[in-house]
Design a protein around this motif. Structure first.
Motif, mmCIF file in Angstrom:
data_model
loop_
_atom_site.group_PDB
_atom_site.id
_atom_site.type_symbol
_atom_site.label_atom_id
_atom_site.label_comp_id
_atom_site.label_asym_id
_atom_site.label_seq_id
_atom_site.Cartn_x
_atom_site.Cartn_y
_atom_site.Cartn_z
ATOM 1 N N VAL A 16 0.827 -1.202 0.000
ATOM 2 C CA VAL A 16 0.000 0.000 0.000
ATOM 3 C C VAL A 16 0.862 1.253 0.000
ATOM 4 C CG1 VAL A 16 -1.752 1.280 1.275
ATOM 5 C CG2 VAL A 16 -1.896 -1.193 1.121
ATOM 6 N N GLU A 17 1.909 1.273 0.819
ATOM 7 C CA GLU A 17 2.788 2.447 0.874
ATOM 8 C C GLU A 17 3.454 2.699 -0.472
ATOM 9 O OE1 GLU A 17 3.198 -0.187 2.898
ATOM 10 O OE2 GLU A 17 2.841 0.484 4.952
ATOM 11 N N GLU A 18 3.947 1.615 -1.094
ATOM 12 C CA GLU A 18 4.614 1.750 -2.393
ATOM 13 C C GLU A 18 3.654 2.258 -3.465
ATOM 14 O OE1 GLU A 18 6.314 -2.032 -3.195
ATOM 15 O OE2 GLU A 18 7.726 -1.910 -1.522
ATOM 16 N N ILE A 19 2.444 1.783 -3.429
ATOM 17 C CA ILE A 19 1.448 2.219 -4.416
ATOM 18 C C ILE A 19 1.144 3.701 -4.242
ATOM 19 C CG2 ILE A 19 -0.973 1.974 -5.107
ATOM 20 C CD1 ILE A 19 -0.658 -1.045 -4.448
ATOM 21 N N TRP A 20 0.937 4.147 -3.007
ATOM 22 C CA TRP A 20 0.635 5.558 -2.751
ATOM 23 C C TRP A 20 1.801 6.456 -3.147
ATOM 24 C CZ3 TRP A 20 -3.390 8.548 -1.817
ATOM 25 C CH2 TRP A 20 -4.579 7.958 -1.431
ATOM 26 N N LEU A 21 3.007 6.098 -2.724
ATOM 27 C CA LEU A 21 4.167 6.932 -3.024
ATOM 28 C C LEU A 21 4.430 6.998 -4.526
ATOM 29 C CD1 LEU A 21 6.522 5.824 -0.121
ATOM 30 C CD2 LEU A 21 5.397 8.031 -0.385
ATOM 31 N N THR A 22 4.338 5.872 -5.204
ATOM 32 C CA THR A 22 4.551 5.853 -6.644
ATOM 33 C C THR A 22 3.437 6.612 -7.367
ATOM 34 O OG1 THR A 22 5.603 3.695 -6.401
ATOM 35 C CG2 THR A 22 4.989 4.353 -8.623
ATOM 36 N N GLY A 23 2.205 6.459 -6.903
ATOM 37 C CA GLY A 23 1.089 7.173 -7.513
ATOM 38 C C GLY A 23 1.202 8.680 -7.356
ATOM 39 N N LEU A 24 1.616 9.126 -6.175
ATOM 40 C CA LEU A 24 1.796 10.563 -5.960
ATOM 41 C C LEU A 24 2.944 11.112 -6.803
ATOM 42 C CD1 LEU A 24 1.231 10.810 -2.110
ATOM 43 C CD2 LEU A 24 -0.269 11.655 -3.924
ATOM 44 N N ALA A 25 4.018 10.341 -6.935
ATOM 45 C CA ALA A 25 5.140 10.768 -7.780
ATOM 46 C C ALA A 25 4.688 10.871 -9.236
ATOM 47 C CB ALA A 25 6.299 9.791 -7.651
ATOM 48 N N ALA A 26 3.913 9.899 -9.698
ATOM 49 C CA ALA A 26 3.406 9.942 -11.072
ATOM 50 C C ALA A 26 2.480 11.136 -11.273
ATOM 51 C CB ALA A 26 2.672 8.641 -11.396
ATOM 52 N N LEU A 27 1.640 11.429 -10.287
ATOM 53 C CA LEU A 27 0.741 12.577 -10.385
ATOM 54 C C LEU A 27 1.521 13.883 -10.508
ATOM 55 C CD1 LEU A 27 -2.170 13.676 -10.285
ATOM 56 C CD2 LEU A 27 -1.909 13.782 -7.796
ATOM 57 N N LEU A 28 2.568 14.046 -9.705
ATOM 58 C CA LEU A 28 3.396 15.244 -9.801
ATOM 59 C C LEU A 28 4.015 15.383 -11.190
ATOM 60 C CD1 LEU A 28 5.291 15.371 -6.391
ATOM 61 C CD2 LEU A 28 3.745 17.083 -7.304
ATOM 62 N N LEU A 29 4.530 14.286 -11.723
ATOM 63 C CA LEU A 29 5.156 14.346 -13.048
ATOM 64 C C LEU A 29 4.130 14.626 -14.144
ATOM 65 C CD1 LEU A 29 7.758 11.465 -12.732
ATOM 66 C CD2 LEU A 29 8.145 13.936 -12.609
ATOM 67 N N ILE A 30 2.934 14.081 -14.013
ATOM 68 C CA ILE A 30 1.879 14.350 -15.003
ATOM 69 C C ILE A 30 1.493 15.824 -14.975
ATOM 70 C CG2 ILE A 30 -0.577 13.930 -15.471
ATOM 71 C CD1 ILE A 30 -0.055 10.993 -14.679
ATOM 72 N N ILE A 31 1.430 16.411 -13.793
ATOM 73 C CA ILE A 31 1.095 17.837 -13.687
ATOM 74 C C ILE A 31 2.172 18.688 -14.336
ATOM 75 C CG2 ILE A 31 0.854 19.739 -12.032
ATOM 76 C CD1 ILE A 31 -0.604 17.724 -10.190
ATOM 77 N N VAL A 32 3.447 18.375 -14.092
ATOM 78 C CA VAL A 32 4.544 19.153 -14.679
ATOM 79 C C VAL A 32 4.543 19.021 -16.200
ATOM 80 C CG1 VAL A 32 7.056 19.294 -14.862
ATOM 81 C CG2 VAL A 32 5.989 19.113 -12.640
ATOM 82 N N ILE A 33 4.373 17.807 -16.699
ATOM 83 C CA ILE A 33 4.363 17.592 -18.153
ATOM 84 C C ILE A 33 3.142 18.256 -18.778
ATOM 85 C CG2 ILE A 33 4.127 15.812 -19.933
ATOM 86 C CD1 ILE A 33 5.847 14.012 -18.076
ATOM 87 N N GLY A 34 1.980 18.133 -18.149
ATOM 88 C CA GLY A 34 0.769 18.770 -18.674
ATOM 89 C C GLY A 34 0.898 20.283 -18.728
ATOM 90 N N ASP A 35 1.499 20.870 -17.699
ATOM 91 C CA ASP A 35 1.713 22.315 -17.682
ATOM 92 C C ASP A 35 2.640 22.737 -18.824
ATOM 93 O OD1 ASP A 35 1.530 24.974 -16.467
ATOM 94 O OD2 ASP A 35 3.645 24.650 -15.979
ATOM 95 N N ALA A 36 3.711 21.971 -19.047
ATOM 96 C CA ALA A 36 4.653 22.304 -20.117
ATOM 97 C C ALA A 36 3.987 22.212 -21.494
ATOM 98 C CB ALA A 36 5.863 21.386 -20.049
ATOM 99 N N VAL A 37 3.161 21.198 -21.684
ATOM 100 C CA VAL A 37 2.476 21.030 -22.973
ATOM 101 C C VAL A 37 1.476 22.163 -23.202
ATOM 102 C CG1 VAL A 37 0.818 19.559 -24.204
ATOM 103 C CG2 VAL A 37 2.810 18.539 -23.087
ATOM 104 N N LEU A 38 0.703 22.509 -22.169
ATOM 105 C CA LEU A 38 -0.267 23.586 -22.314
ATOM 106 C C LEU A 38 0.418 24.927 -22.595
ATOM 107 C CD1 LEU A 38 -2.871 22.774 -19.534
ATOM 108 C CD2 LEU A 38 -3.153 22.560 -21.999
#
Length: 75
Positions: free
Chosen positions: A46-68
């Motif tokens: 559970v901890e690994e899933i949450w930490l990895t999911g939050l890291a992926a969310l941060l990267l998606i936000i940064v990439i989405g901002d750059a694309v926009l």
């Protein structure tokens, strides 16, 4: 006194440094991934899933901002 200065709201002020925010988000995502796989006594996944999911969310936000911004859809 209000007649000599323009009245603005806090959201009209120029935001902070965008590049510093992106670098901070990427470093935070990296730290989350390191915590997930190199840290502590994880009995469950559970901890690994949450930490990895939050890291992926941060990267998606940064990439989405750059694309926009590149496409001119965000200032």
């Amino acid at each position: 006194m209000a007649g000599s200065e323009p009245v603005t709201s806090p959201d009209q002020h120029k935001p902070g440094h965008r590049k510093a925010g992106q670098i901070g988000a990427v470093l935070s995502a990296l730290a989350l991934v390191v915590m997930a796989f190199c840290g502590g006594n994880h009995e469950g996944r559970v901890e690994e899933i949450w930490l990895t999911g939050l890291a992926a969310l941060l990267l998606i936000i940064v990439i989405g901002d750059a694309v926009l911004r590149r496409n001119g859809l965000r200032s």
